[in-house]
Scaffold this motif. Structure first.
Motif, short mmCIF file in Angstrom:
data_model
loop_
_atom_site.label_atom_id
_atom_site.label_comp_id
_atom_site.label_asym_id
_atom_site.label_seq_id
_atom_site.Cartn_x
_atom_site.Cartn_y
_atom_site.Cartn_z
N ALA A 97 -3.91 -6.04 -9.39
CA ALA A 97 -5.03 -5.95 -10.33
C ALA A 97 -5.51 -4.52 -10.47
O ALA A 97 -5.80 -4.03 -11.58
CB ALA A 97 -6.16 -6.86 -9.88
N ASN A 98 -5.62 -3.83 -9.34
CA ASN A 98 -6.06 -2.45 -9.37
C ASN A 98 -5.14 -1.58 -10.22
O ASN A 98 -5.58 -0.76 -11.03
CB ASN A 98 -6.13 -1.89 -7.94
CG ASN A 98 -6.57 -0.44 -7.92
OD1 ASN A 98 -7.64 -0.11 -8.40
ND2 ASN A 98 -5.74 0.41 -7.35
N PHE A 99 -3.84 -1.79 -10.06
CA PHE A 99 -2.88 -1.00 -10.84
C PHE A 99 -2.98 -1.33 -12.33
O PHE A 99 -3.03 -0.43 -13.17
CB PHE A 99 -1.46 -1.25 -10.34
CG PHE A 99 -0.42 -0.43 -11.05
CD1 PHE A 99 -0.15 0.86 -10.66
CD2 PHE A 99 0.29 -0.97 -12.13
CE1 PHE A 99 0.79 1.64 -11.33
CE2 PHE A 99 1.23 -0.21 -12.81
CZ PHE A 99 1.48 1.09 -12.40
N MET A 100 -3.01 -2.61 -12.65
CA MET A 100 -3.07 -3.01 -14.06
C MET A 100 -4.34 -2.49 -14.72
O MET A 100 -4.32 -2.03 -15.87
CB MET A 100 -3.01 -4.53 -14.18
CG MET A 100 -1.71 -5.16 -13.68
SD MET A 100 -0.24 -4.57 -14.53
CE MET A 100 0.98 -5.77 -13.92
N ASN A 101 -5.44 -2.55 -14.01
CA ASN A 101 -6.71 -2.06 -14.56
C ASN A 101 -6.76 -0.54 -14.68
O ASN A 101 -7.58 0.00 -15.42
CB ASN A 101 -7.88 -2.55 -13.71
CG ASN A 101 -8.23 -4.00 -13.98
OD1 ASN A 101 -8.07 -4.49 -15.09
ND2 ASN A 101 -8.70 -4.70 -12.95
N SER A 102 -5.88 0.14 -13.95
CA SER A 102 -5.86 1.61 -14.00
C SER A 102 -5.02 2.16 -15.15
O SER A 102 -5.00 3.37 -15.37
CB SER A 102 -5.31 2.17 -12.68
OG SER A 102 -3.90 2.02 -12.61
N GLY A 118 0.79 -1.21 0.00
CA GLY A 118 0.00 0.00 0.00
C GLY A 118 0.83 1.28 0.00
O GLY A 118 0.32 2.35 0.32
N LYS A 119 2.10 1.17 -0.36
CA LYS A 119 2.97 2.34 -0.36
C LYS A 119 2.77 3.18 -1.62
O LYS A 119 2.35 2.69 -2.66
CB LYS A 119 4.43 1.91 -0.23
CG LYS A 119 4.75 1.25 1.11
CD LYS A 119 6.23 1.04 1.29
CE LYS A 119 6.54 0.48 2.68
NZ LYS A 119 8.00 0.29 2.89
N SER A 149 7.37 6.79 -7.54
CA SER A 149 5.96 6.75 -7.18
C SER A 149 5.18 5.93 -8.21
O SER A 149 5.48 5.96 -9.41
CB SER A 149 5.38 8.16 -7.09
OG SER A 149 5.14 8.70 -8.37
N PHE A 150 4.18 5.22 -7.73
CA PHE A 150 3.35 4.44 -8.64
C PHE A 150 2.55 5.35 -9.57
O PHE A 150 2.25 4.95 -10.70
CB PHE A 150 2.43 3.50 -7.85
CG PHE A 150 3.19 2.38 -7.19
CD1 PHE A 150 3.78 1.38 -7.94
CD2 PHE A 150 3.34 2.34 -5.81
CE1 PHE A 150 4.49 0.36 -7.34
CE2 PHE A 150 4.05 1.32 -5.20
CZ PHE A 150 4.63 0.33 -5.97
N ASP A 151 2.24 6.54 -9.13
CA ASP A 151 1.58 7.50 -10.03
C ASP A 151 2.51 7.84 -11.19
O ASP A 151 2.05 7.92 -12.35
CB ASP A 151 1.20 8.77 -9.27
CG ASP A 151 -0.03 8.60 -8.41
OD1 ASP A 151 -0.79 7.63 -8.63
OD2 ASP A 151 -0.25 9.43 -7.50
N ARG A 152 3.79 8.05 -10.91
CA ARG A 152 4.74 8.36 -11.98
C ARG A 152 4.91 7.16 -12.91
O ARG A 152 4.96 7.31 -14.14
CB ARG A 152 6.10 8.76 -11.39
CG ARG A 152 7.20 9.00 -12.43
CD ARG A 152 6.92 10.24 -13.28
NE ARG A 152 7.87 10.39 -14.38
CZ ARG A 152 9.02 11.06 -14.31
NH1 ARG A 152 9.38 11.64 -13.16
NH2 ARG A 152 9.81 11.16 -15.36
#
Length: 375
Positions: free
Chosen positions: A169-174, A97-98, A106-109
């Motif tokens: 899954a959440n990241f891949m789907n985003s 959850g980081k 960052s995962f956003d980047r």
């Protein structure tokens, strides 16, 4: 330089799922249908050797030697004026959850760079250096040989794994463009398993449990609607034969690309290992109708000024390799880089490597129509 190409992008819409608790299901009843763009990527990977070999690098656009976080930059681009055709990123710590991954990106980047690479017409691959769910240590914590078994059905950490897979899954789907196109990704879980430096390595779990972990991962992500992934099977250099390479192979129905990771620690060993593995993986790819790649390689600090044209390229020329990917240029660790930067001793040779008709960088692949089915 060889011809430049433009990738035609078609549209496909999906809904974003969230990261939460998971249900305990053994299999999905029906394989999730993949997006047209993802299916087209697989076709393109199989056909790519007819055009050349795509060059890739891990974390190429997010940091490099002497810089971190700049926009529209990479060391490769600074040297040859072009981005890598393939970019790799890692999801390590997303399960915790980081906001940032294990390399402090960052995962956003990462999400933005993945979408940008797709919009530019490039290819994306993702690995996952996942923490040890049994001990709380990192991927390299091999102190508990029961970790993999504990993740399987009825294991004490099974529900934890499902929660962690929810985050993946959440990241891949985003990964969607502004137009709602879901970005295809080559996902490379549980890699280098033929060694024993990761908690899922050969001496840390049985063959049956390793295969079960792969299938659980695949089935659960499908259940969560992740339909934009191709799956890569990526051992190290330990296998000495096709049978050894396939010993823990999870199945043709869930693997799309076969490859291997091989680094230079001794130059003679590297030549031998690369030749052996390229022959093995070529046979596997041919027999099983899979795409093929050198999923990780490189020579740390590249102390050979002509390594690109005199070692790497000659090794690859006779094999149907879709891409070769070198590791990262760390901004925060001395002498940990695998691509040249301006002023490096191999800079001129890398430009010659770039100019070779057999090597494909971003501008080379922009007219191969990677993401369209009718090529």
């Amino acid at each position: 330089m060889n011809m430049r190409v433009y990738i035609v992008i078609s549209l496909f819409s999906v809904l974003l799922s969230s990261c939460g608790g998971g249900s305990k299901k053994e299999t999905v009843t029906e394989k999730t249908k993949r997006t047209p763009e993802t299916e087209a990527l697989l076709v393109s990977l199989k056909q790519m050797p007819g055009y050349g070999i795509m060059f890739g690098q891990h974390d190429a656009p997010v940091y490099g030697i002497g810089w971190q976080g700049d926009e529209n930059r990479s060391d490769v681009k600074s040297v040859c004026g072009d981005y890598p055709a393939v970019m790799s990123f890692d999801l390590g710590h997303i399960e915790l959850g980081k906001e940032n991954n294990l390399d402090n990106v960052s995962f956003d980047r990462i999400r933005r760079e993945i979408i940008a690479q797709y919009n530019r017409g490039g290819v994306i691959t993702i690995s996952w250096h996942v923490d040890n769910p049994a001990t709380g240590g990192n991927s390299w914590d091999v102190s508990d040989s029961t970790t993999v078994a504990s993740l399987l059905f009825d294991g004490m950490n099974h529900v934890k794994l499902l929660r962690w897979l929810d985050c993946v899954a959440n990241f891949m789907n985003s990964l969607q463009t502004e137009e709602g196109v879901k970005v295809p990704v080559i996902f490379r879980p549980w890699h280098e398993h033929t060694g024993s430096w990761f908690w899922w390595g050969e001496q840390l779990c049985t063959t049956a449990d390793y295969k079960a972990l792969w299938r659980l991962t695949y089935d659960y992500l499908c259940e969560k609607g992740v339909d934009n992934l191709l799956y890569a099977y990526s051992p190290g250099v330990e296998p000495g034969s096709v049978d050894e390479y396939l010993a823990r192979y999870p199945g043709d129905d869930i693997v799309d690309l076969v490859g291997f990771d091989c680094y230079v620690y001794n130059e003679n060993d590297y030549l031998r290992q690369m030749t052996t593995m390229l022959k093995i993986v070529t046979e596997v790819a041919t027999q099983h109708n899979k795409a093929m790649a050198v999923t990780e390689t490189g020579y740390e600090t590249i102390p050979d000024s002509v390594w690109w044209t005199q070692t790497l390229l000659p090794l690859l020329t006779d094999y149907p390799v879709s891409y070769v990917l070198v590791w990262r240029n760390a901004y925060n660790r001395d002498n940990h880089y695998y691509a040249p930067y301006p002023g490096h001793m191999s800079e001129a040779d890398f430009v010659t490597f770039y100019e070779n008709p057999r090597t494909l960088f971003l501008t080379d692949v922009q007219s191969i129509n990677i993401y369209t089915e009718n090529k």
